[in-house]
Design an enzyme around this catalytic site. Structure first.
Site, PDB file in Angstrom:
ATOM      1  N   GLY A  22       5.983  -6.151   2.944  1.00 48.00           N
ATOM      2  CA  GLY A  22       5.398  -4.998   4.024  1.00 48.00           C
ATOM      3  C   GLY A  22       4.144  -5.123   2.780  1.00 48.00           C
ATOM      4  CG  ASN A  24      -1.799  -6.609   6.108  1.00 50.61           C
ATOM      5  OD1 ASN A  24      -2.733  -6.043   6.007  1.00 50.61           O
ATOM      6  ND2 ASN A  24      -0.980  -7.369   6.406  1.00 50.61           N
ATOM      7  CB  ILE A 102       8.437  -9.359  21.605  1.00 53.06           C
ATOM      8  CG1 ILE A 102       7.473 -10.646  20.875  1.00 53.06           C
ATOM      9  CG2 ILE A 102       7.515  -8.831  22.307  1.00 53.06           C
ATOM     10  CD1 ILE A 102       8.036 -11.553  22.427  1.00 53.06           C
ATOM     11  CG  LEU A 103       7.268  -3.127  19.486  1.00 52.57           C
ATOM     12  CD1 LEU A 103       6.566  -2.210  19.595  1.00 52.57           C
ATOM     13  CD2 LEU A 103       8.788  -2.580  19.251  1.00 52.57           C
ATOM     14  CG  ASN A 117       0.150  -6.402  15.935  1.00 50.41           C
ATOM     15  OD1 ASN A 117       0.828  -5.673  14.650  1.00 50.41           O
ATOM     16  ND2 ASN A 117      -0.600  -6.631  15.397  1.00 50.41           N
ATOM     17  CG  HIS A 119      -1.902 -11.233  15.537  1.00 48.46           C
ATOM     18  ND1 HIS A 119      -0.785 -11.803  15.970  1.00 48.46           N
ATOM     19  CD2 HIS A 119      -2.752 -12.484  16.193  1.00 48.46           C
ATOM     20  CE1 HIS A 119      -0.827 -13.175  16.576  1.00 48.46           C
ATOM     21  NE2 HIS A 119      -1.567 -13.880  16.592  1.00 48.46           N
ATOM     22  CB  THR A 151      -2.180  -3.882  25.932  1.00 45.25           C
ATOM     23  OG1 THR A 151      -2.294  -5.502  25.259  1.00 45.25           O
ATOM     24  CG2 THR A 151      -3.644  -3.436  25.307  1.00 45.25           C
ATOM     25  CG  LEU A 154       2.775 -11.348  22.421  1.00 44.91           C
ATOM     26  CD1 LEU A 154       3.122 -10.400  21.479  1.00 44.91           C
ATOM     27  CD2 LEU A 154       3.229 -12.453  21.731  1.00 44.91           C
TER      28      LEU A 154
END
Length: 235
Positions: A22, A24, A102-103, A117, A119, A151, A154
């Site tokens: 973690g 970030n 992946i949600l 998020n 990336h 959204t 992905l």
């Protein structure tokens, strides 16, 4: 979507999701405290009990929780329990900081406009995994990171800010990853600050607007420090 208005009396509440150390998350926590945002880190939640970021967060007196994906028969069941735990902390925003799951669409829609998020690429380039390898194989001359609203697609969604770094001759994946991580640790706290200050919002066309920010791009200065383009100390 109008920006929320927060103050010392009504502080913005962040829940941060992690899967590992973690880094970030740590940069956001430190910036929140050092810069005295009208915000608090309500909780840090991991999907792995051994995520070392949990110990760091606990040492900062931040509530922590574990929701292990291995304890649930499918993604929908895991997401439902994760959402239940998140909601006990009553967050204004949920920040994904190296959360390697992946949600489901249902989960994403539950937090629409409040789920953020980071990336490690300049989206829409190089979605998915192994982004630094993809960048090197493609021969691009710049690489970086993107902070965006999530959204159901992905590694998609309205871009809030991006950090840009050069790709240098002879770069390895590890060297490039280290350079990108340095700018991530500036971009994500900046975005979290904008959210906490009620300055960021989605317009009627689903694009991001941030009040009083000339540029939402960040880069590396000649001495390797990450800075905001167009800022008072910018590049």
């Amino acid at each position: 979507m109008k920006p929320s208005l927060f103050s010392p009396a009504r502080r913005c509440r962040f829940v941060i999701l992690i899967s590992g150390r973690g880094s970030n998350m740590q940069s956001i926590v430190q910036a929140c405290r050092e810069q005295a945002w009208p915000a608090e880190i309500a909780a840090v939640i991991a999907n792995r009990a051994q995520a070392s970021g949990l110990e760091w967060a606990a040492a900062q007196d931040i509530p922590t929780a574990v929701v292990s994906h291995r304890d649930y028969p499918d993604r929908a069941a895991f997401d439902a329990e994760l959402a239940r735990v998140i909601d006990t902390y009553e967050p204004d925003y949920v920040l994904l900081a190296g959360f390697m799951r992946i949600l489901t669409e249902r989960f994403v829609q539950r937090y629409a406009g409040r789920l953020v998020n980071i990336h490690p690429s300049l989206l829409p380039l190089f979605p998915g995994l192994a982004t630094h390898r993809q960048a090197l194989e493609a021969g691009v001359q710049v690489h970086g990171c993107t902070v965006h609203f999530v959204t159901p697609v992905l590694d998609h969604g309205p871009v809030i800010a991006q950090g840009v770094v050069p790709v240098r001759e002879g770069d390895t994946e590890e060297a490039l990853a280290e350079r990108v991580l340095a700018v991530e640790h500036v971009v994500y706290p900046a975005v979290a600050a904008w959210l906490a200050q009620g300055r960021a919002a989605l317009d009627a066309h689903g694009r991001v607007a941030v009040q009083d920010v000339a540029s939402r791009a960040f880069g590396l200065s000649t001495d390797g420090a990450a800075q905001q383009y167009g800022g008072k100390d910018g590049i």
